[in-house]
Design a protein around this motif. Structure first.
Motif, PDB file in Angstrom:
ATOM      1  N   GLY A 116     107.488 -48.249  -8.573  1.00  0.00           N
ATOM      2  CA  GLY A 116     106.583 -47.124  -8.365  1.00  0.00           C
ATOM      3  C   GLY A 116     107.160 -45.824  -8.896  1.00  0.00           C
ATOM      4  N   VAL A 117     108.446 -45.617  -8.688  1.00  0.00           N
ATOM      5  CA  VAL A 117     109.100 -44.417  -9.205  1.00  0.00           C
ATOM      6  C   VAL A 117     109.124 -44.450 -10.732  1.00  0.00           C
ATOM      7  CG1 VAL A 117     111.321 -43.218  -9.355  1.00  0.00           C
ATOM      8  CG2 VAL A 117     110.468 -43.966  -7.135  1.00  0.00           C
ATOM      9  N   LEU A 118     109.453 -45.599 -11.318  1.00  0.00           N
ATOM     10  CA  LEU A 118     109.467 -45.705 -12.784  1.00  0.00           C
ATOM     11  C   LEU A 118     108.078 -45.494 -13.377  1.00  0.00           C
ATOM     12  CD1 LEU A 118     111.896 -48.635 -13.674  1.00  0.00           C
ATOM     13  CD2 LEU A 118     112.247 -46.199 -13.959  1.00  0.00           C
ATOM     14  N   ALA A 119     107.062 -45.994 -12.713  1.00  0.00           N
ATOM     15  CA  ALA A 119     105.692 -45.842 -13.224  1.00  0.00           C
ATOM     16  C   ALA A 119     105.237 -44.390 -13.159  1.00  0.00           C
ATOM     17  CB  ALA A 119     104.744 -46.726 -12.423  1.00  0.00           C
ATOM     18  N   SER A 120     105.784 -43.614 -12.236  1.00  0.00           N
ATOM     19  CA  SER A 120     105.348 -42.221 -12.098  1.00  0.00           C
ATOM     20  C   SER A 120     106.107 -41.274 -13.030  1.00  0.00           C
ATOM     21  CB  SER A 120     105.520 -41.761 -10.662  1.00  0.00           C
ATOM     22  OG  SER A 120     106.899 -41.669 -10.340  1.00  0.00           O
TER      23      SER A 120
ATOM     24  N   ILE B  40     110.587 -54.752  -1.069  1.00  0.00           N
ATOM     25  CA  ILE B  40     110.195 -53.358  -0.829  1.00  0.00           C
ATOM     26  C   ILE B  40     110.958 -52.418  -1.773  1.00  0.00           C
ATOM     27  CG2 ILE B  40     110.278 -51.472   0.858  1.00  0.00           C
ATOM     28  CD1 ILE B  40     108.057 -53.493   1.380  1.00  0.00           C
ATOM     29  N   LEU B  41     112.254 -52.644  -1.935  1.00  0.00           N
ATOM     30  CA  LEU B  41     113.054 -51.796  -2.821  1.00  0.00           C
ATOM     31  C   LEU B  41     112.590 -51.914  -4.272  1.00  0.00           C
ATOM     32  CD1 LEU B  41     116.642 -52.251  -1.351  1.00  0.00           C
ATOM     33  CD2 LEU B  41     115.169 -50.234  -1.184  1.00  0.00           C
TER      34      LEU B  41
ATOM     35  N   SER C 214     114.491 -64.441   4.893  1.00  0.00           N
ATOM     36  CA  SER C 214     113.191 -63.758   4.865  1.00  0.00           C
ATOM     37  C   SER C 214     113.356 -62.251   4.973  1.00  0.00           C
ATOM     38  CB  SER C 214     112.300 -64.252   6.010  1.00  0.00           C
ATOM     39  OG  SER C 214     112.084 -65.619   5.914  1.00  0.00           O
ATOM     40  N   PHE C 215     114.227 -61.822   5.865  1.00  0.00           N
ATOM     41  CA  PHE C 215     114.461 -60.394   6.057  1.00  0.00           C
ATOM     42  C   PHE C 215     115.025 -59.751   4.789  1.00  0.00           C
ATOM     43  CE2 PHE C 215     117.452 -56.995   7.345  1.00  0.00           C
ATOM     44  CZ  PHE C 215     116.529 -56.089   7.839  1.00  0.00           C
ATOM     45  N   ILE C 216     116.038 -60.374   4.208  1.00  0.00           N
ATOM     46  CA  ILE C 216     116.656 -59.824   2.993  1.00  0.00           C
ATOM     47  C   ILE C 216     115.674 -59.848   1.831  1.00  0.00           C
ATOM     48  CG2 ILE C 216     118.487 -60.231   1.287  1.00  0.00           C
ATOM     49  CD1 ILE C 216     120.253 -61.108   3.704  1.00  0.00           C
TER      50      ILE C 216
END
Length: 186
Positions: free
Chosen positions: A178-182, A171-172, A163-165
């Motif tokens: 998000g970076v690619l979309a911007s 998140i990554l 679950s943690f991984i």
């Protein structure tokens, strides 16, 4: 009488070794990247090659030290919670029995020095060391637990780490998307 704290320093030394080894690898990759994008020459105006390497090593080793320390803290919390739920050892004998496994991580940290030029080898050695440590600890703790308690401990730890991984990967990937979309694509 055997001193129960004989291996007390090993987690710190192990985390430091892993951090330095991963840091040295990252310095090499960073310098190659800096040369490729033309940043290396500008950095060399302020620092000598040795100073730049030492500076980057300190920064990366500190970064990896924080990562490995956090992983150790999370791992111990997950393990202690599993022991709380599944162990019937009220005297704490199982706790001291499993501490000898710190030697496994120490030997694994030393072994990673041989793979300092390959991130795949570093990762494989770290994961192999973790797997060997996990099997050793389960073997040592199985003396203090029933079969079903041992299975519950294994399942609990695998689910928690999975679950943690998965959460970190999610998140990554969201951050990456998000970076690619911007980015402006023409």
């Amino acid at each position: 009488m055997k001193n129960p704290y004989i291996y007390g320093y090993l987690p710190f030394v192990t985390i430091t070794l892993f951090s330095l080894i991963f840091g040295v690898y990252t310095v090499g990759i960073s310098l190659d990247l800096f040369k490729e994008i033309g940043l290396y020459g500008g950095m060399r105006e302020f620092l000598t090659d040795v100073q730049l390497r030492v500076f980057l090593l300190v920064v990366y080793a500190l970064f990896f030290f924080m990562i490995f320390s956090a992983l150790k803290l999370i791992g111990e919390t997950i393990h202690d919670t599993a022991m709380l739920l599944f162990s019937k050892d009220v005297e704490g004998k199982s706790y001291s029995e499993a501490k000898g496994g710190n030697v496994i991580y120490f030997l694994g940290a030393i072994a990673t020095a041989g793979g300092i030029h390959s991130i795949k080898l570093l990762g494989v050695l770290f994961l192999l060391t973790t797997l060997i440590y996990f099997v050793y600890v389960i073997y040592k703790l199985s003396k203090f637990m029933t079969f079903f308690s041992t299975m519950g401990l294994i399942i609990f730890e695998v689910i928690m780490w999975g679950s943690f991984i998965s959460f970190i990967i999610y998140i990554l990937l969201k951050l990456y998307n998000g970076v690619l979309a911007s980015l402006p694509f023409g």
